[in-house]
Scaffold this motif. Structure first.
Motif, short mmCIF file in Angstrom:
data_model
loop_
_atom_site.label_atom_id
_atom_site.label_comp_id
_atom_site.label_asym_id
_atom_site.label_seq_id
_atom_site.Cartn_x
_atom_site.Cartn_y
_atom_site.Cartn_z
N THR A 73 0.83 -1.20 0.00
CA THR A 73 0.00 0.00 0.00
C THR A 73 0.86 1.25 0.00
N ILE A 74 1.92 1.26 0.82
CA ILE A 74 2.82 2.41 0.89
C ILE A 74 3.53 2.60 -0.45
N LEU A 75 3.96 1.49 -1.06
CA LEU A 75 4.63 1.56 -2.35
C LEU A 75 3.74 2.23 -3.39
N VAL A 92 2.26 9.08 4.77
CA VAL A 92 2.36 9.11 6.24
C VAL A 92 1.12 8.44 6.86
N ASP A 93 -0.06 8.81 6.39
CA ASP A 93 -1.28 8.23 6.96
C ASP A 93 -1.33 6.72 6.78
N LEU A 94 -0.89 6.23 5.63
CA LEU A 94 -0.88 4.79 5.40
C LEU A 94 0.05 4.09 6.39
N ALA A 95 1.23 4.65 6.60
CA ALA A 95 2.18 4.04 7.53
C ALA A 95 1.66 4.09 8.96
N PHE A 96 1.17 5.25 9.38
CA PHE A 96 0.67 5.39 10.75
C PHE A 96 -0.55 4.50 10.98
N GLU A 129 12.65 -4.89 1.03
CA GLU A 129 12.23 -5.18 -0.35
C GLU A 129 11.53 -3.97 -0.97
N LEU A 130 10.70 -3.29 -0.16
CA LEU A 130 10.02 -2.08 -0.63
C LEU A 130 11.04 -1.03 -1.06
N LEU A 131 12.04 -0.81 -0.21
CA LEU A 131 13.05 0.20 -0.50
C LEU A 131 13.87 -0.16 -1.74
N ASP A 132 14.18 -1.45 -1.87
CA ASP A 132 14.92 -1.87 -3.05
C ASP A 132 14.12 -1.64 -4.32
#
Length: 198
Positions: A73-75, A92-96, A129-132
């Motif tokens: 979702t964040i991606l 930010v809202d998705l992560a929080f 994996e997301l960051l990569d």
């Protein structure tokens, strides 16, 4: 006598994880037991043992499931933000929300407190994996220099902390409940602006 539908191993595992996630959100991490999950999905305790090995295995699989869902979702939100279709606040809202409303914060802290030291492994590996995926062209030796990695570290720490003590701390400091989200948004907006100028 009502016969139960025969599920594939993948369907059975998926059904158990959905039930575990619902229990986590409704009742808290202590409710995520093999007995409770098996009762909710109408399967035997032995069936869940076969899929997860133990309650700890179920909880670790749930952490991985939540992490993967959250990161996907964040991606999507980050890609939308980069394309001008989303905003830093949405990321930010998705992560929080993942750590607060979806229960990832409570699950993580509970697993750590009960001695499941590798509880964060699935979350960390999924975020990695997301960051990569977001920065595939950067060589591994420059990992520490990646702005996105630093931003994600800050965002995850802020989201986890906010899920655990954000409400009480904001109230104690006489700040609005979303003060941490506002700070995280400002941080991410500054970083995105710096990235565009680079």
């Amino acid at each position: 006598m009502v016969s139960r539908k025969r599920l594939t191993p993948e369907e059975s595992r998926s059904s158990a994880l959905a039930a575990a996630r619902a229990l986590l959100i409704e009742t808290g991490p202590q409710a995520v037991t093999l007995k409770a999950v098996s009762a909710r999905i109408g399967r035997t305790h032995a069936n869940l043992l076969h899929h997860f090995g133990s309650a700890s295995g179920l909880q670790k699989a749930l952490a991985e499931h939540i992490a993967r869902t959250v990161c996907e979702t964040i991606l999507q939100a980050v890609h939308a933000s980069r394309a001008g279709m989303g905003s830093a606040r949405e990321v930010v809202d998705l992560a929080f929300d993942a750590f607060d409303r979806e229960g990832a914060g409570a699950l993580t802290s509970w697993m750590l407190l009960t001695g499941n030291d590798d509880a964060l492994d699935p979350i960390i590996s999924t975020i990695h994996e997301l960051l990569d995926e977001l920065t595939p062209d950067e060589p591994e030796e420059h990992l520490a220099e990646r702005r996105l990695h630093r931003d994600t570290l800050s965002l995850v720490l802020m989201a986890l902390g906010d899920a655990l003590i954000g409400g009480a701390l904001a109230k104690s400091l006489e700040l609005p409940r979303d003060a941490a989200r506002e700070r995280a948004t400002a941080m991410l907006e500054a970083s995105l602006a710096g990235h565009q100028q680079a």
